[in-house]
Design a protein around this motif. Structure first.
Motif, PDB file in Angstrom:
ATOM      1  N   TRP A 267      66.087  68.197  35.912  1.00  0.00           N
ATOM      2  CA  TRP A 267      66.734  67.577  34.750  1.00  0.00           C
ATOM      3  C   TRP A 267      66.325  66.108  34.707  1.00  0.00           C
ATOM      4  O   TRP A 267      66.384  65.404  35.727  1.00  0.00           O
ATOM      5  N   VAL A 268      65.907  65.649  33.540  1.00  0.00           N
ATOM      6  CA  VAL A 268      65.561  64.240  33.338  1.00  0.00           C
ATOM      7  C   VAL A 268      66.771  63.552  32.712  1.00  0.00           C
ATOM      8  O   VAL A 268      67.200  63.917  31.610  1.00  0.00           O
ATOM      9  N   LEU A 269      67.307  62.576  33.416  1.00  0.00           N
ATOM     10  CA  LEU A 269      68.533  61.896  33.003  1.00  0.00           C
ATOM     11  C   LEU A 269      68.195  60.500  32.493  1.00  0.00           C
ATOM     12  O   LEU A 269      67.640  59.672  33.233  1.00  0.00           O
ATOM     13  N   ALA A 270      68.516  60.252  31.240  1.00  0.00           N
ATOM     14  CA  ALA A 270      68.256  58.930  30.648  1.00  0.00           C
ATOM     15  C   ALA A 270      69.353  57.952  31.049  1.00  0.00           C
ATOM     16  O   ALA A 270      70.525  58.308  31.121  1.00  0.00           O
ATOM     17  N   ASP A 271      68.954  56.707  31.325  1.00  0.00           N
ATOM     18  CA  ASP A 271      69.884  55.637  31.668  1.00  0.00           C
ATOM     19  C   ASP A 271      70.834  56.088  32.781  1.00  0.00           C
ATOM     20  O   ASP A 271      72.046  56.190  32.589  1.00  0.00           O
ATOM     21  N   PRO A 272      70.315  56.370  33.989  1.00  0.00           N
ATOM     22  CA  PRO A 272      71.168  56.898  35.058  1.00  0.00           C
ATOM     23  C   PRO A 272      72.168  55.862  35.555  1.00  0.00           C
ATOM     24  O   PRO A 272      71.894  54.660  35.583  1.00  0.00           O
ATOM     25  N   ASP A 273      73.349  56.356  35.955  1.00  0.00           N
ATOM     26  CA  ASP A 273      74.316  55.466  36.585  1.00  0.00           C
ATOM     27  C   ASP A 273      74.088  55.460  38.090  1.00  0.00           C
ATOM     28  O   ASP A 273      73.179  56.116  38.617  1.00  0.00           O
ATOM     29  N   GLY A 274      74.907  54.718  38.809  1.00  0.00           N
ATOM     30  CA  GLY A 274      74.698  54.558  40.236  1.00  0.00           C
ATOM     31  C   GLY A 274      74.823  55.859  41.011  1.00  0.00           C
ATOM     32  O   GLY A 274      74.074  56.101  41.964  1.00  0.00           O
ATOM     33  N   PHE A 275      75.760  56.703  40.632  1.00  0.00           N
ATOM     34  CA  PHE A 275      75.942  57.991  41.310  1.00  0.00           C
ATOM     35  C   PHE A 275      74.706  58.867  41.148  1.00  0.00           C
ATOM     36  O   PHE A 275      74.246  59.493  42.109  1.00  0.00           O
ATOM     37  N   GLU A 276      74.142  58.890  39.960  1.00  0.00           N
ATOM     38  CA  GLU A 276      72.972  59.724  39.695  1.00  0.00           C
ATOM     39  C   GLU A 276      71.716  59.173  40.367  1.00  0.00           C
ATOM     40  O   GLU A 276      70.875  59.928  40.850  1.00  0.00           O
ATOM     41  N   GLU A 277      71.575  57.847  40.394  1.00  0.00           N
ATOM     42  CA  GLU A 277      70.388  57.248  41.015  1.00  0.00           C
ATOM     43  C   GLU A 277      70.251  57.632  42.484  1.00  0.00           C
ATOM     44  O   GLU A 277      69.143  57.849  42.979  1.00  0.00           O
ATOM     45  N   GLU A 278      71.364  57.706  43.196  1.00  0.00           N
ATOM     46  CA  GLU A 278      71.315  58.025  44.619  1.00  0.00           C
ATOM     47  C   GLU A 278      70.853  59.457  44.887  1.00  0.00           C
ATOM     48  O   GLU A 278      70.414  59.760  45.995  1.00  0.00           O
ATOM     49  N   LEU A 279      70.937  60.329  43.884  1.00  0.00           N
ATOM     50  CA  LEU A 279      70.586  61.738  44.073  1.00  0.00           C
ATOM     51  C   LEU A 279      69.216  62.086  43.509  1.00  0.00           C
ATOM     52  O   LEU A 279      68.799  63.241  43.600  1.00  0.00           O
ATOM     53  N   CYS A 280      68.538  61.113  42.935  1.00  0.00           N
ATOM     54  CA  CYS A 280      67.248  61.374  42.288  1.00  0.00           C
ATOM     55  C   CYS A 280      66.128  60.683  43.067  1.00  0.00           C
ATOM     56  O   CYS A 280      66.262  59.530  43.470  1.00  0.00           O
TER      57      CYS A 280
END
Length: 332
Positions: A267-280
């Motif tokens: 999944w490509v997530l636009a404008d990731p938040d901090g929680f999402e950045e740590e998992l990508c």
């Protein structure tokens, strides 16, 4: 005879589940069990939905231009301070071609600097030395300021027209002389960090520069100094060029080391938040105007290919309208 009751199922609130098993928690949102449900993110956004920017200019009274920009829970304060640099104080004056970008770059007329304040996120604690993130963001902002040609060097020049003398050629008055430049110190402070710091910082730079006004300045030949008017009505706003938008994407994948890459879901997530950045493990930052691509930065992974990149570029260009709308509302 007493009847026994079945024990209640063990359950956790969403916040606890997110801390204990962050990857399964994100996967449960992006891949719901119901076929009728659409993929969402823990924040409630769809994978391609961005956070709406919030812009407030003129926040600092002692700066030539300033702004506070918010992207969700990420907040950045930017202040622009202008100082005069006399050409006589420049060790190596610019003598190259008439190129605004090269002149600004070689003379160092734009000086950005970003700081991540103590407490802006759990990773920044009191007493710690400055990390590499602030240095990297500063260098990326400086490079993009030069590449975008956002600021016109003519706005930064203080010129002087020498008076005509008897030795001058008739009908050929003396040429204008550049006696000084304005140097813009662009200071940014991240007061809250919830992912995607570069997009928030670049938006703060755009907003602060659009709010910047330079005093009317002239060269006084008798004093051999630059004088400035103290009248606010004489100040002049910067003439900004074609404003580019920056949009960062993060790729979340279910691939495991023992599985084949073709079996993975992404999944490509636009404008990731901090929680999402740590998992990508893969991220892409695209900077583009309505008609051109200025920069593509890709770090880690190899999920997004050529076709996917075209879609992300189109999404970035559509994002430009959100930033322009936010900036125009402050200029009214």
């Amino acid at each position: 005879m007493a009847t026994s009751t079945a024990p209640s199922a063990l359950s956790f609130p969403p916040a606890t589940f997110a801390k204990i098993s962050p990857a399964p928690y994100l996967l449960a949102h992006l891949s719901p069990t119901s076929s009728s449900a659409s993929p969402t993110r823990p924040s409630g956004r769809s994978p391609q939905e961005c956070r709406s920017p919030s812009v407030n200019t003129g926040s600092l009274t002692h700066a030539n231009g300033s702004a506070v920009v918010r992207l969700g829970d990420s907040a950045v304060v930017c202040g622009v301070r202008a100082e005069v640099l006399r050409t006589s104080d420049i060790p190596h004056p610019y003598r190259g071609p008439d190129d605004s970008r090269r002149e600004i770059e070689e003379l160092g007329l734009l000086v950005p600097n970003i700081e991540l304040s103590t407490g802006c996120s759990p990773g920044f604690l009191p007493g710690n030395a400055p990390g590499t993130l602030a240095q990297s963001l500063t260098q990326r902002l400086l490079s993009l300021l030069h590449l975008s040609k956002l600021v016109d060097v003519e706005d930064l020049k203080v010129k002087y027209q020498p008076p005509e003398t008897e030795d001058d050629i008739p009908d050929a008055p003396p040429e204008l002389q550049t006696k000084a430049y304005w140097v813009l110190y662009i200071d940014l402070l991240v007061i809250s960090l919830d992912g995607n710091p570069f997009d928030a910082a670049w938006g703060a730079v755009l907003a602060a520069l659009s709010d910047t006004k330079l005093p009317k300045a002239w060269w006084d030949a008798d004093r051999e100094a630059v004088l400035c008017s103290d009248q606010l009505s004489d100040a002049k706003a910067l003439t900004l060029g074609n404003i580019p938008a920056s949009l960062t994407f993060a790729v979340f994948t279910t691939a495991a080391p023992q599985k084949r890459p073709e079996d993975a879901k992404n999944w490509v997530l636009a404008d990731p938040d901090g929680f999402e950045e740590e998992l990508c493990n893969e991220s892409i930052t695209i900077v583009a105007t309505e008609t051109s691509i200025l920069r593509i930065e890709k770090r880690g992974g190899g999920v997004v290919g050529r076709e996917g990149m075209r879609e992300l570029v189109a999404h970035t260009q559509s994002r430009l309208g959100n930033w322009k709308q936010a900036l125009n509302q402050q200029q009214r």
